[in-house]
Enzyme design. Structure first.
Site, PDB file in Angstrom:
ATOM      1  N   ASP A  37       0.883  -1.175   0.000  1.00  0.00           N
ATOM      2  CA  ASP A  37       0.000   0.000   0.000  1.00  0.00           C
ATOM      3  C   ASP A  37       0.922   1.227   0.000  1.00  0.00           C
ATOM      4  O   ASP A  37       2.119   1.116   0.278  1.00  0.00           O
ATOM      5  CB  ASP A  37      -0.876   0.016   1.267  1.00  0.00           C
ATOM      6  CG  ASP A  37      -2.171   0.799   1.072  1.00  0.00           C
ATOM      7  OD1 ASP A  37      -3.253   0.182   1.010  1.00  0.00           O
ATOM      8  OD2 ASP A  37      -2.098   2.044   0.953  1.00  0.00           O
ATOM      9  N   ASP A  55       3.961   3.236  -4.124  1.00  0.00           N
ATOM     10  CA  ASP A  55       2.983   4.089  -4.806  1.00  0.00           C
ATOM     11  C   ASP A  55       2.704   3.465  -6.170  1.00  0.00           C
ATOM     12  O   ASP A  55       3.616   3.313  -6.999  1.00  0.00           O
ATOM     13  CB  ASP A  55       3.571   5.498  -4.954  1.00  0.00           C
ATOM     14  CG  ASP A  55       2.617   6.455  -5.653  1.00  0.00           C
ATOM     15  OD1 ASP A  55       1.535   6.012  -6.122  1.00  0.00           O
ATOM     16  OD2 ASP A  55       2.965   7.654  -5.722  1.00  0.00           O
ATOM     17  N   SER A  79     -10.675   4.801  -4.096  1.00  0.00           N
ATOM     18  CA  SER A  79     -11.858   3.923  -4.073  1.00  0.00           C
ATOM     19  C   SER A  79     -13.182   4.680  -4.049  1.00  0.00           C
ATOM     20  O   SER A  79     -14.233   4.057  -3.845  1.00  0.00           O
ATOM     21  CB  SER A  79     -11.767   3.001  -2.851  1.00  0.00           C
ATOM     22  OG  SER A  79     -11.823   3.769  -1.668  1.00  0.00           O
ATOM     23  N   HIS A 117     -19.502   0.868 -10.114  1.00  0.00           N
ATOM     24  CA  HIS A 117     -19.553   2.208 -10.728  1.00  0.00           C
ATOM     25  C   HIS A 117     -19.126   2.199 -12.208  1.00  0.00           C
ATOM     26  O   HIS A 117     -19.192   3.232 -12.864  1.00  0.00           O
ATOM     27  CB  HIS A 117     -18.777   3.206  -9.868  1.00  0.00           C
ATOM     28  CG  HIS A 117     -19.420   3.315  -8.512  1.00  0.00           C
ATOM     29  ND1 HIS A 117     -20.630   3.950  -8.323  1.00  0.00           N
ATOM     30  CD2 HIS A 117     -19.080   2.789  -7.315  1.00  0.00           C
ATOM     31  CE1 HIS A 117     -21.000   3.812  -7.058  1.00  0.00           C
ATOM     32  NE2 HIS A 117     -20.072   3.117  -6.411  1.00  0.00           N
ATOM     33  N   TYR A 140     -14.035   7.919 -11.244  1.00  0.00           N
ATOM     34  CA  TYR A 140     -13.668   6.662 -10.582  1.00  0.00           C
ATOM     35  C   TYR A 140     -14.199   5.461 -11.371  1.00  0.00           C
ATOM     36  O   TYR A 140     -13.460   4.509 -11.658  1.00  0.00           O
ATOM     37  CB  TYR A 140     -14.224   6.688  -9.157  1.00  0.00           C
ATOM     38  CG  TYR A 140     -14.229   5.360  -8.444  1.00  0.00           C
ATOM     39  CD1 TYR A 140     -13.039   4.750  -8.044  1.00  0.00           C
ATOM     40  CD2 TYR A 140     -15.431   4.706  -8.144  1.00  0.00           C
ATOM     41  CE1 TYR A 140     -13.051   3.523  -7.380  1.00  0.00           C
ATOM     42  CE2 TYR A 140     -15.450   3.503  -7.478  1.00  0.00           C
ATOM     43  CZ  TYR A 140     -14.263   2.909  -7.102  1.00  0.00           C
ATOM     44  OH  TYR A 140     -14.264   1.699  -6.448  1.00  0.00           O
ATOM     45  N   SER A 169     -21.147  -3.340  -2.693  1.00  0.00           N
ATOM     46  CA  SER A 169     -20.796  -2.601  -1.462  1.00  0.00           C
ATOM     47  C   SER A 169     -20.325  -3.623  -0.444  1.00  0.00           C
ATOM     48  O   SER A 169     -21.148  -4.328   0.152  1.00  0.00           O
ATOM     49  CB  SER A 169     -22.016  -1.854  -0.920  1.00  0.00           C
ATOM     50  OG  SER A 169     -22.617  -1.064  -1.930  1.00  0.00           O
ATOM     51  N   ARG A 178     -30.104   1.300  -0.663  1.00  0.00           N
ATOM     52  CA  ARG A 178     -29.442   0.831  -1.891  1.00  0.00           C
ATOM     53  C   ARG A 178     -28.569  -0.389  -1.607  1.00  0.00           C
ATOM     54  O   ARG A 178     -28.534  -1.353  -2.377  1.00  0.00           O
ATOM     55  CB  ARG A 178     -28.615   1.980  -2.486  1.00  0.00           C
ATOM     56  CG  ARG A 178     -27.688   1.547  -3.606  1.00  0.00           C
ATOM     57  CD  ARG A 178     -26.886   2.720  -4.146  1.00  0.00           C
ATOM     58  NE  ARG A 178     -25.786   2.243  -4.949  1.00  0.00           N
ATOM     59  CZ  ARG A 178     -24.583   1.926  -4.475  1.00  0.00           C
ATOM     60  NH1 ARG A 178     -24.291   2.054  -3.176  1.00  0.00           N
ATOM     61  NH2 ARG A 178     -23.644   1.483  -5.282  1.00  0.00           N
TER      62      ARG A 178
HETATM   63  P1  NAI Z   1      -9.883   1.756   0.587  1.00  0.00           P
HETATM   64  O1  NAI Z   1      -9.902   3.157   0.100  1.00  0.00           O
HETATM   65  O2  NAI Z   1     -10.164   1.516   2.037  1.00  0.00           O
HETATM   66  O3  NAI Z   1      -8.513   1.052   0.216  1.00  0.00           O
HETATM   67  C1  NAI Z   1      -7.770   1.384  -0.924  1.00  0.00           C
HETATM   68  C2  NAI Z   1      -6.314   1.389  -0.554  1.00  0.00           C
HETATM   69  O4  NAI Z   1      -5.569   1.781  -1.704  1.00  0.00           O
HETATM   70  C3  NAI Z   1      -5.977   2.370   0.574  1.00  0.00           C
HETATM   71  O5  NAI Z   1      -5.361   1.711   1.658  1.00  0.00           O
HETATM   72  C4  NAI Z   1      -5.052   3.367  -0.086  1.00  0.00           C
HETATM   73  O6  NAI Z   1      -4.013   3.839   0.773  1.00  0.00           O
HETATM   74  C5  NAI Z   1      -4.495   2.580  -1.256  1.00  0.00           C
HETATM   75  N1  NAI Z   1      -3.991   3.488  -2.292  1.00  0.00           N
HETATM   76  C6  NAI Z   1      -4.545   4.646  -2.717  1.00  0.00           C
HETATM   77  N2  NAI Z   1      -3.726   5.260  -3.593  1.00  0.00           N
HETATM   78  C7  NAI Z   1      -2.640   4.468  -3.715  1.00  0.00           C
HETATM   79  C8  NAI Z   1      -1.447   4.571  -4.465  1.00  0.00           C
HETATM   80  N3  NAI Z   1      -1.164   5.636  -5.244  1.00  0.00           N
HETATM   81  N4  NAI Z   1      -0.544   3.586  -4.358  1.00  0.00           N
HETATM   82  C9  NAI Z   1      -0.782   2.507  -3.570  1.00  0.00           C
HETATM   83  N5  NAI Z   1      -1.889   2.368  -2.824  1.00  0.00           N
HETATM   84  C10 NAI Z   1      -2.810   3.333  -2.900  1.00  0.00           C
HETATM   85  O7  NAI Z   1     -10.952   0.968  -0.303  1.00  0.00           O
HETATM   86  P2  NAI Z   1     -11.604  -0.455  -0.057  1.00  0.00           P
HETATM   87  O8  NAI Z   1     -13.005  -0.272   0.315  1.00  0.00           O
HETATM   88  O9  NAI Z   1     -10.728  -1.283   0.774  1.00  0.00           O
HETATM   89  O10 NAI Z   1     -11.598  -1.023  -1.545  1.00  0.00           O
HETATM   90  C11 NAI Z   1     -10.523  -1.789  -2.047  1.00  0.00           C
HETATM   91  C12 NAI Z   1     -10.650  -1.902  -3.555  1.00  0.00           C
HETATM   92  O11 NAI Z   1     -11.919  -2.451  -3.878  1.00  0.00           O
HETATM   93  C13 NAI Z   1     -10.547  -0.555  -4.278  1.00  0.00           C
HETATM   94  O12 NAI Z   1      -9.873  -0.738  -5.503  1.00  0.00           O
HETATM   95  C14 NAI Z   1     -12.000  -0.202  -4.549  1.00  0.00           C
HETATM   96  O13 NAI Z   1     -12.124   0.619  -5.686  1.00  0.00           O
HETATM   97  C15 NAI Z   1     -12.613  -1.573  -4.757  1.00  0.00           C
HETATM   98  N6  NAI Z   1     -14.022  -1.588  -4.428  1.00  0.00           N
HETATM   99  C16 NAI Z   1     -14.439  -1.571  -3.127  1.00  0.00           C
HETATM  100  C17 NAI Z   1     -15.781  -1.591  -2.829  1.00  0.00           C
HETATM  101  C18 NAI Z   1     -16.292  -1.671  -1.423  1.00  0.00           C
HETATM  102  O14 NAI Z   1     -17.499  -1.767  -1.253  1.00  0.00           O
HETATM  103  N7  NAI Z   1     -15.442  -1.662  -0.393  1.00  0.00           N
HETATM  104  C19 NAI Z   1     -16.796  -1.544  -3.899  1.00  0.00           C
HETATM  105  C20 NAI Z   1     -16.246  -1.553  -5.230  1.00  0.00           C
HETATM  106  C21 NAI Z   1     -14.905  -1.580  -5.477  1.00  0.00           C
HETATM  107  C1  15L Z   2     -17.262   1.509  -4.509  1.00  0.00           C
HETATM  108  O1  15L Z   2     -16.740   1.320  -5.609  1.00  0.00           O
HETATM  109  C2  15L Z   2     -16.493   2.092  -3.396  1.00  0.00           C
HETATM  110  O2  15L Z   2     -15.142   1.705  -3.415  1.00  0.00           O
HETATM  111  C3  15L Z   2     -17.092   1.787  -2.036  1.00  0.00           C
HETATM  112  O3  15L Z   2     -16.506   2.644  -1.072  1.00  0.00           O
HETATM  113  C4  15L Z   2     -18.604   1.958  -2.041  1.00  0.00           C
HETATM  114  O4  15L Z   2     -18.918   3.289  -2.242  1.00  0.00           O
HETATM  115  C5  15L Z   2     -19.212   1.105  -3.128  1.00  0.00           C
HETATM  116  O5  15L Z   2     -18.593   1.320  -4.392  1.00  0.00           O
HETATM  117  C6  15L Z   2     -20.710   1.321  -3.315  1.00  0.00           C
HETATM  118  O6  15L Z   2     -21.129   1.581  -4.439  1.00  0.00           O
HETATM  119  O7  15L Z   2     -21.440   1.195  -2.336  1.00  0.00           O
END
Ligand code: NAI
Ligand code: 15L
Length: 268
Positions: A37, A55, A79, A117, A140, A169, A178
């Site tokens: 990360d 990064d 995200s 999305h 996004y 989600s 939703r």
């Molecule tokens: P989050 O925002 O908690 O985790 C994403 C991580 O990516 C963070 O720890 C952040 O520090 C890291 N990150 C951001 N920019 C970076 C960079 N330049 N280099 C390296 N790392 C970087 O999001 P979450 O909820 O854990 O989601 C994880 C993945 O799943 C994301 O790709 C998100 O788009 C996808 N996702 C999540 C959903 C959910 O409901 N939690 C829904 C749809 C997709």
């Molecule tokens: C996503 O893609 C996001 O990463 C998450 O934080 C939620 O917003 C999710 O979609 C959602 O649509 O509920």
């Protein structure tokens, strides 16, 4: 299914909400889990973990990160909806660097955390499958469409297989009406990742990541070969969620698959 563990599995986004959950859950799938990360992560708990701050926008760092890895769960990046300039480095350049590194280092299987999305502008009375034209609901969502296209190209051109999970989600429980439709439990997410890592011949498969909720908008017939059988349902949370005041019928969260994301921005 009894998975054959990888020698080294890379998880990006390991400091994030899902990353912290998956750090525990992916342990059994590899001799070594390489956790990465841009943000600080908890220290390694033993020789089965490697911690690499990186990064995703930094090409050289990503190439180093991927060296020695057998498979990748790509969960890192921005995200939520943000200005394009913030998304460009992590989500556009980042996914490109990751696949280029996978090509150079011989990685054959990737799980890509895509998102609902990519199709957020469909309305909630429309049920769609993976062949539906994408309707991204912001910068996004556009970045996730790009990621899916990169995955498709790297399979067609180089044979690198990907399962793109269009996650709904994924949180401990649905937070609003939703999410009664879009909710994906952590157990069901883990099952999807396991199927994605160990099912043979997935090519580039797009699968919707939702639990067995009552009113799901997404049809996974195109991903039947994964044999994903969700075990959880948002129904157990319905009474709690519906005790919240109901948004207006024309509120984006009540109209679109992507909910409020469709109305985020512009940012200038
Ligand atoms: P989050 O925002 O908690 O985790 C994403 C991580 O990516 C963070 O720890 C952040 O520090 C890291 N990150 C951001 N920019 C970076 C960079 N330049 N280099 C390296 N790392 C970087 O999001 P979450 O909820 O854990 O989601 C994880 C993945 O799943 C994301 O790709 C998100 O788009 C996808 N996702 C999540 C959903 C959910 O409901 N939690 C829904 C749809 C997709
Ligand atoms: C996503 O893609 C996001 O990463 C998450 O934080 C939620 O917003 C999710 O979609 C959602 O649509 O509920």
């Amino acid at each position: 299914m009894t998975p054959t563990p990888f020698k080294r599995l890379l998880l990006t986004g390991a400091a994030g909400g899902l990353g912290q959950v998956l750090r525990e859950r992916l342990k059994g799938y590899a001799e070594v889990l390489r956790l990465s990360d841009i943000a600080a992560m908890a220290p390694a708990t033993g020789a089965h973990e490697e911690i690499v701050e990186c990064d995703l926008a930094d090409k050289a760092a990503v190439h180093q990160l991927v060296e020695g890895v057998d498979a990748i769960c790509h969960f890192g990046g921005v995200s939520v909806e943000r200005p394009f300039e913030e998304i460009l480095g992590p989500n556009i350049c980042g996914v490109f660097h990751l696949y280029e590194a996978a090509r150079k280092h011989g990685v054959k299987r990737i799980i890509f955390a895509s998102s609902n999305h990519t199709i957020g502008f469909y309305q909630q009375d429309e049920r769609i499958d993976a062949h539906a034209l994408r309707r991204p609901d912001g910068y996004y969502g556009l970045s996730k469409c790009y990621g899916e296209d990169v995955a498709s190209f790297y399979f067609d051109r180089y044979g690198i297989e990907t399962v793109s999970i269009r996650i709904g989600s994924s949180f401990p429980e649905p937070q609003n009406r939703r999410m009664l439709s879009t909710w994906l439990s952590y157990d069901d997410l883990t099952q999807l990742i396991e199927r994605g890592l160990f099912t043979p011949d997935v090519g580039h498969t797009v699968v919707y990541g939702a639990s067995a909720n009552r009113d799901v908008w997404w049809d996974n017939r195109d991903a039947a070969h994964l044999n994903y059988q969700p075990k959880d349902s948002s129904e157990v949370f319905r009474a709690k969620v519906e005790a919240q005041p109901a948004p207006a019928a024309d509120d984006p969260s009540m109209v679109y698959h992507g909910g409020a994301f469709v109305a985020a921005g512009p940012f200038d």
